[in-house]
Write a protein that holds these residues in place. Structure first.
Motif, PDB file in Angstrom:
ATOM      1  N   GLY A  74       1.416  -1.324  -0.277  1.00 26.74           N
ATOM      2  CA  GLY A  74      -0.379  -0.372  -0.206  1.00 26.74           C
ATOM      3  C   GLY A  74       1.178   1.458  -0.483  1.00 26.74           C
ATOM      4  O   GLY A  74       0.189   2.012  -0.610  1.00 26.74           O
ATOM      5  N   GLN A  75       2.109   1.529  -0.070  1.00 24.55           N
ATOM      6  CA  GLN A  75       3.175   2.439   0.940  1.00 24.55           C
ATOM      7  C   GLN A  75       3.713   2.472  -0.506  1.00 24.55           C
ATOM      8  O   GLN A  75       4.467   3.178  -0.992  1.00 24.55           O
ATOM      9  N   LEU A  76       3.871   1.522  -1.732  1.00 24.91           N
ATOM     10  CA  LEU A  76       5.018   1.546  -3.143  1.00 24.91           C
ATOM     11  C   LEU A  76       3.941   2.755  -3.952  1.00 24.91           C
ATOM     12  O   LEU A  76       2.456   2.362  -3.674  1.00 24.91           O
ATOM     13  N   PRO A  77       4.745   3.287  -4.873  1.00 27.00           N
ATOM     14  CA  PRO A  77       4.008   3.988  -6.307  1.00 27.00           C
ATOM     15  C   PRO A  77       2.722   3.171  -6.775  1.00 27.00           C
ATOM     16  O   PRO A  77       3.018   2.130  -7.122  1.00 27.00           O
ATOM     17  N   VAL A 111       7.330  -3.645 -17.738  1.00 25.90           N
ATOM     18  CA  VAL A 111       6.868  -4.173 -16.516  1.00 25.90           C
ATOM     19  C   VAL A 111       8.136  -5.187 -15.556  1.00 25.90           C
ATOM     20  O   VAL A 111       7.987  -4.826 -14.730  1.00 25.90           O
ATOM     21  N   LYS A 112       8.847  -5.404 -16.189  1.00 25.72           N
ATOM     22  CA  LYS A 112       9.966  -5.692 -15.450  1.00 25.72           C
ATOM     23  C   LYS A 112      10.948  -5.125 -15.039  1.00 25.72           C
ATOM     24  O   LYS A 112      11.833  -5.567 -13.681  1.00 25.72           O
ATOM     25  N   SER A 113      11.162  -3.320 -15.476  1.00 24.95           N
ATOM     26  CA  SER A 113      11.668  -2.591 -14.435  1.00 24.95           C
ATOM     27  C   SER A 113      10.907  -2.196 -12.641  1.00 24.95           C
ATOM     28  O   SER A 113      11.910  -2.226 -12.659  1.00 24.95           O
ATOM     29  N   THR A 114      10.105  -2.046 -13.539  1.00 22.62           N
ATOM     30  CA  THR A 114       9.075  -1.965 -12.489  1.00 22.62           C
ATOM     31  C   THR A 114       9.061  -2.851 -11.010  1.00 22.62           C
ATOM     32  O   THR A 114       9.117  -2.489 -10.053  1.00 22.62           O
ATOM     33  N   ARG A 162       3.047  -1.022  -7.962  1.00 20.44           N
ATOM     34  CA  ARG A 162       2.090  -1.803  -6.990  1.00 20.44           C
ATOM     35  C   ARG A 162       1.287  -2.706  -8.131  1.00 20.44           C
ATOM     36  O   ARG A 162       1.100  -4.402  -7.933  1.00 20.44           O
ATOM     37  N   GLU A 163       0.644  -1.884  -9.576  1.00 18.79           N
ATOM     38  CA  GLU A 163      -0.206  -2.618 -10.038  1.00 18.79           C
ATOM     39  C   GLU A 163       0.523  -4.144 -10.746  1.00 18.79           C
ATOM     40  O   GLU A 163       0.117  -4.981 -10.432  1.00 18.79           O
ATOM     41  N   GLN A 184      11.401  -4.138  -0.165  1.00 21.43           N
ATOM     42  CA  GLN A 184      12.298  -4.905   0.676  1.00 21.43           C
ATOM     43  C   GLN A 184      12.731  -4.007   1.667  1.00 21.43           C
ATOM     44  O   GLN A 184      13.236  -3.753   2.833  1.00 21.43           O
ATOM     45  N   LYS A 185      13.166  -2.460   1.396  1.00 22.46           N
ATOM     46  CA  LYS A 185      13.616  -1.118   2.425  1.00 22.46           C
ATOM     47  C   LYS A 185      11.645  -1.461   3.261  1.00 22.46           C
ATOM     48  O   LYS A 185      12.220  -0.635   4.835  1.00 22.46           O
ATOM     49  N   LEU A 186      11.017  -0.960   3.005  1.00 17.25           N
ATOM     50  CA  LEU A 186       9.638  -0.836   4.169  1.00 17.25           C
ATOM     51  C   LEU A 186       9.718  -1.854   4.566  1.00 17.25           C
ATOM     52  O   LEU A 186       9.016  -1.590   5.946  1.00 17.25           O
ATOM     53  N   MET A 187       9.651  -3.361   4.414  1.00 15.37           N
ATOM     54  CA  MET A 187       9.617  -4.180   5.596  1.00 15.37           C
ATOM     55  C   MET A 187      11.652  -4.915   6.322  1.00 15.37           C
ATOM     56  O   MET A 187      11.138  -5.108   6.971  1.00 15.37           O
TER      57      MET A 187
END
Length: 190
Positions: A139-142, A173-176, A146-147, A185-188
């Motif tokens: 929920g915190q990702l751009p 898609v791959k880079s996103t 997230r999509e 990883q950083k958020l968690m």
């Protein structure tokens, strides 16, 4: 850093795969033609879950899905088959979710921001604390990250299908997805 990215990917894959399994343990598309009513019964909750993961609000997610089915009804005669209908629904849900998020952003510019946790207690209670942490971090990702992650790990879509649903190239898609996993990883804090 590569190990950290794989850890986030495993966490996202476990969490969204768990939700996917809860939603439709065996949602196979039958060989015979489906009616719109059949498609609604089979796909509605899956599309609602997809929308909830994108907009983080069950009532809004229901509205997004209802609009997607209304659009499908209007275009039903022009569709090739049931798979095309599901692709249409998925794209309509993603686009509807984007519109909701744009409206929210505009509304926040005129009102003081406030935090609400719109997830139902039941939906979070079904998840372990690790799964809850993943959903909160998602929920915190751009929006685009997230999509892509939700469509990949919850929707179980290929890069090509995600590109089609979101209107971006496969390379994007791959880079996103890669950037999204790093951000998770950083958020968690892993």
């Amino acid at each position: 850093m590569a190990g950290d990215s794989h850890s986030a990917e495993r966490s996202v894959e476990r969490t969204l795969g768990h939700l996917r399994a809860l939603d439709s343990p065996s949602a196979q598309i039958p060989a015979q033609p489906l009616t719109l009513e059949d498609l609604y019964r089979q796909q509605r909750m899956r599309m609602v879950r997809l929308a909830i993961l994108l907009v983080d609000d069950p009532a809004t997610a229901e509205d997004v899905v209802q609009e997607a089915f209304t659009g499908l009804y209007r275009n039903w005669s022009g569709l090739r088959d049931a798979k095309a209908a599901i692709g249409y629904l998925r794209t309509a849900v993603v686009n509807g979710s984007r519109s909701v998020l744009r409206r929210r952003k505009t509304a926040r510019e005129y009102q003081p921001p406030h935090q609400t946790d719109a997830r139902s207690a039941e939906s979070l209670a079904m998840l372990t604390s690790e799964h809850q942490a993943v959903v909160v971090a998602l929920g915190q990702l751009p929006r685009r990250q997230r999509e892509v992650l939700v469509l990949r790990y919850y929707g179980d879509l290929s890069e090509a299908e995600i590109a089609d649903a979101t209107g971006v190239s496969r390379g994007t898609v791959k880079s996103t997805a890669s950037r999204g996993l790093e951000a998770l990883q950083k958020l968690m804090g892993n």
